[in-house]
Write an enzyme that holds these catalytic residues in place. Structure first.
Site, PDB file in Angstrom:
ATOM      1  N   ASP A   1      76.163  -7.635  47.334  1.00 40.83           N
ATOM      2  CA  ASP A   1      75.778  -8.748  48.200  1.00 40.83           C
ATOM      3  C   ASP A   1      75.735 -10.077  47.462  1.00 40.83           C
ATOM      4  O   ASP A   1      75.689 -11.136  48.089  1.00 40.83           O
ATOM      5  CB  ASP A   1      74.406  -8.477  48.826  1.00 40.83           C
ATOM      6  CG  ASP A   1      74.455  -7.385  49.886  1.00 40.83           C
ATOM      7  OD1 ASP A   1      75.568  -6.960  50.259  1.00 40.83           O
ATOM      8  OD2 ASP A   1      73.381  -6.955  50.349  1.00 40.83           O
TER       9      ASP A   1
ATOM     10  N   ASP B   1      56.358 -21.714  52.100  1.00 39.41           N
ATOM     11  CA  ASP B   1      57.228 -21.855  50.940  1.00 39.41           C
ATOM     12  C   ASP B   1      58.389 -22.811  51.199  1.00 39.41           C
ATOM     13  O   ASP B   1      58.783 -23.577  50.318  1.00 39.41           O
ATOM     14  CB  ASP B   1      57.776 -20.482  50.543  1.00 39.41           C
ATOM     15  CG  ASP B   1      56.699 -19.590  49.940  1.00 39.41           C
ATOM     16  OD1 ASP B   1      55.751 -20.135  49.350  1.00 39.41           O
ATOM     17  OD2 ASP B   1      56.802 -18.361  50.061  1.00 39.41           O
TER      18      ASP B   1
ATOM     19  N   ARG C   1      60.903 -28.059  50.044  1.00 38.20           N
ATOM     20  CA  ARG C   1      61.350 -29.373  50.498  1.00 38.20           C
ATOM     21  C   ARG C   1      60.595 -30.471  49.764  1.00 38.20           C
ATOM     22  O   ARG C   1      61.170 -31.470  49.337  1.00 38.20           O
ATOM     23  CB  ARG C   1      61.128 -29.503  52.009  1.00 38.20           C
ATOM     24  CG  ARG C   1      61.656 -30.799  52.595  1.00 38.20           C
ATOM     25  CD  ARG C   1      61.283 -30.922  54.056  1.00 38.20           C
ATOM     26  NE  ARG C   1      61.846 -32.121  54.648  1.00 38.20           N
ATOM     27  CZ  ARG C   1      61.334 -32.765  55.690  1.00 38.20           C
ATOM     28  NH1 ARG C   1      60.236 -32.292  56.264  1.00 38.20           N
ATOM     29  NH2 ARG C   1      61.907 -33.852  56.173  1.00 38.20           N
TER      30      ARG C   1
ATOM     31  N   ASN D   1      63.350 -22.707  42.316  1.00 38.12           N
ATOM     32  CA  ASN D   1      63.221 -21.255  42.339  1.00 38.12           C
ATOM     33  C   ASN D   1      64.486 -20.555  41.854  1.00 38.12           C
ATOM     34  O   ASN D   1      64.469 -19.847  40.860  1.00 38.12           O
ATOM     35  CB  ASN D   1      62.889 -20.763  43.753  1.00 38.12           C
ATOM     36  CG  ASN D   1      61.403 -20.754  44.035  1.00 38.12           C
ATOM     37  OD1 ASN D   1      60.586 -20.997  43.152  1.00 38.12           O
ATOM     38  ND2 ASN D   1      61.048 -20.483  45.265  1.00 38.12           N
TER      39      ASN D   1
ATOM     40  N   SER E   1      62.558  -9.991  45.363  1.00 38.91           N
ATOM     41  CA  SER E   1      63.019  -9.145  46.469  1.00 38.91           C
ATOM     42  C   SER E   1      64.264  -8.345  46.095  1.00 38.91           C
ATOM     43  O   SER E   1      64.488  -7.250  46.622  1.00 38.91           O
ATOM     44  CB  SER E   1      63.313 -10.009  47.699  1.00 38.91           C
ATOM     45  OG  SER E   1      62.154 -10.688  48.138  1.00 38.91           O
TER      46      SER E   1
END
Length: 303
Positions: free
Chosen positions: A183, A79, A84, A153, A199
């Protein structure tokens, strides 16, 4: 005139730190050169790749326009390497074809075992191109634009100090939504809904759905739910003045510090990323395959 007779160039990007990527690159280069298709690689990677001594292999510096003039960008890696590659694809408008050598690889269109098929489809131009929505990002400090970025993303506003929470206020279309400590916050595209946002507990959004996502990360709050809003909306995350400084990450690749009081604005990107597709498989099938989801017992619609 056949596909092999035309003057064509393919840009090849590989994770040279992986032996599998180096070997895969060798096979792809050999297959393309056999059909008279030129290959372009980054100068910084050339020494680590088994490239033949041929005028058909071109090396270029790692500048944003490195893929300019190529018909396709083939990426070999996980990924991170695919993201990149997206930087070069976006800057040049060249479609990106990803071959997954990592663990999941949602952006990839093929796996390592498909290399022969990949070369054949590139040679015969047997692929389709779709556009993926991106996001543009502004960081404001004291009312002035301090940084600009973009992502395929997601962008994440995160705490910089491990032992301290980041206090933020979230906003949609100029109106406050919620303040909390935690966070951080992820702002993602549908493409990124299966990455960091996933996630963090966000929903999976099908790529053809145009939307923006805002997903809190480990928030200490009664209301800190993932939000899915219009692609024309503007999301904002303000770092509270009394909190420690944070950090902004774009696709997990580019970062900038966020001092207390900084404001991050996220909107639909002006420039999409183009992906080359070899298969007509639905995103549902891709989701099931990538996450190895259990589907035993499915009977399907009656006929």
């Amino acid at each position: 005139m056949t596909a092999c007779d035309q003057e064509r160039t393919v840009f090849l990007l590989a994770h040279t730190g992986r032996q599998a990527a180096v070997r895969s690159a060798e096979l792809v280069v050999q297959g393309l050169l056999r059909c008279g298709i030129g290959v372009r690689v980054l100068a910084e990677e050339a020494a680590d790749l088994p490239l033949p001594d041929s005028e058909s292999v071109e090396t270029v510096d790692a500048k944003p326009d490195a893929a300019e003039g190529c018909e396709l960008l083939v990426v070999l890696g996980g990924d991170g390497t695919l993201l990149r590659g997206a930087e070069f694809a976006r800057a040049s408008g060249v479609p990106m074809l990803g071959v997954n050598l990592g663990r999941i690889g949602f952006l990839a269109e093929a796996e390592r075992d498909d290399l022969d098929k990949v070369v054949d489809r590139v040679v015969t131009r047997a692929y389709e191109v779709e556009e993926r929505m991106t996001i543009d990002v502004l960081v404001r400090e004291d009312g002035h634009i301090a940084h600009r970025d973009w992502a395929l993303n997601e962008v994440s506003v995160e705490k910089a100090a491990r032992k301290q929470m980041l206090e933020v206020v979230t906003e949609v279309d100029g109106r406050p939504v919620s303040s909390f400590g935690g966070d951080g916050v992820v702002c993602a595209t549908p493409t990124g809904s299966t990455a960091y946002a996933f996630s963090a507990g966000g929903p999976v959004v099908w790529p053809e759905v145009e939307a923006l996502l805002m997903v809190p990360i480990s928030a200490h709050a009664l209301f800190a739910k993932p939000l899915v809003v219009s692609p024309d909306s503007v999301l904002a995350v303000e770092v509270q003045p009394q909190t420690p400084h944070g950090v902004l990450w774009a696709d997990g690749r580019r970062s900038v510090d966020l001092p207390p009081g900084a404001r991050v604005e996220v909107r639909r990107g002006a420039v999409p990323v183009r992906l080359a597709r070899l298969h007509h498989a639905s995103f549902t099938d891709r989701l099931v395959a990538k996450f190895a989801l259990p589907v035993s017992g499915w009977r399907g619609a009656p006929r």
